[in-house]
Design an enzyme around this catalytic site. Structure first.
Site, short mmCIF file in Angstrom:
data_model
loop_
_atom_site.label_atom_id
_atom_site.label_comp_id
_atom_site.label_asym_id
_atom_site.label_seq_id
_atom_site.Cartn_x
_atom_site.Cartn_y
_atom_site.Cartn_z
N ASN A 29 0.85 -1.19 0.00
CA ASN A 29 0.00 0.00 0.00
C ASN A 29 0.89 1.25 0.00
O ASN A 29 1.58 1.53 0.98
CB ASN A 29 -0.91 -0.03 1.23
CG ASN A 29 -1.91 1.12 1.25
OD1 ASN A 29 -1.55 2.28 1.15
ND2 ASN A 29 -3.19 0.77 1.41
N ASP A 31 -2.08 -3.41 10.74
CA ASP A 31 -3.47 -3.70 10.38
C ASP A 31 -4.30 -2.61 11.03
O ASP A 31 -4.16 -2.33 12.23
CB ASP A 31 -3.92 -5.08 10.84
CG ASP A 31 -5.21 -5.49 10.12
OD1 ASP A 31 -5.19 -5.55 8.88
OD2 ASP A 31 -6.22 -5.74 10.79
#
Length: 211
Positions: free
Chosen positions: A9, A66
């Site tokens: 990402n 996360d």
């Protein structure tokens, strides 16, 4: 010292790199993405699964994140499903037209239409794995509310519709440094930075970074 960032990402890589630039660490981007089954029931469990998978593949200290958006009035969704919220049957699937981020935002705004309770918070859990037997977690939370419509072009994910507590601007309307100061990921990374600074001279840490 080398540290692998367990993500492809770009937004996360830019943020984490910016937040850790004051440390004397060489941040490594993975050559390829590893398919990790995020089967955990919490941000912590999924952060661990990502860190473990990338550590096993590359064999160097690994940092995995996360994170997601939690909306109490939507039973805690998107939560751990934040990145793929658009595809869930819960609340009805949303077609991806331009990007997954936009589909996620469109679905969330649709489900909150007419709702007076727009409270929300971002949560991030970071896992730093120095070996399969030694790893630590750092957590950060940013409280706020969901805006009526997307605003701003900075950031990624749900940033254009999230207004931090005490702000009228969305995260996507803030400069990077200001976002880092108040964001969930920024808070978690700062906790992790303090740990790295304290243990940089330990024998175990030096061994873990000897590759």
């Amino acid at each position: 010292m080398k540290l692998l960032l367990a993500t492809q990402n770009r937004g996360k890589i830019e943020e984490i790199s910016r937040m850790l630039r004051h440390l004397n660490i060489e941040l490594i981007k993975p050559e390829e993405e590893i398919e990790v089954e995020e089967s955990g029931k919490s941000f912590m469990e999924n952060a661990y699964l990502k860190a473990l998978a990338y550590f096993k593949r590359y064999g160097i200290p690994t940092l995995a994140d996360d994170s997601g958006l939690v909306v109490p009035s939507l039973e805690g969704y998107p939560g751990i499903y934040s990145s793929r919220f658009y595809s869930l049957d819960w609340g009805g699937k949303e077609e991806v037209q331009n990007s997954k981020d936009q589909a996620n935002i469109k679905k969330l705004l649709r489900l909150l239409e007419g709702s007076k309770d727009r409270r929300a918070y971002f949560k991030a859990v970071i896992c730093l794995m120095l070996s399969e037997e030694f790893y630590i977690f750092a957590e950060g939370v940013c409280h706020g509310e969901i805006a009526e419509s997307p605003r701003g072009s900075a950031g990624f994910g749900y940033d254009p519709i999230f207004k931090p507590l005490g702000y009228e601007k969305t995260i996507a309307e803030l400069p990077p440094e200001e976002k880092d100061d108040l964001s969930h990921r920024g808070k978690a990374i700062r906790k992790l930075s303090h740990f790295i600074e304290k243990c940089k001279h330990s024998i175990f840490y030096q061994r873990a970074h000897s590759n």
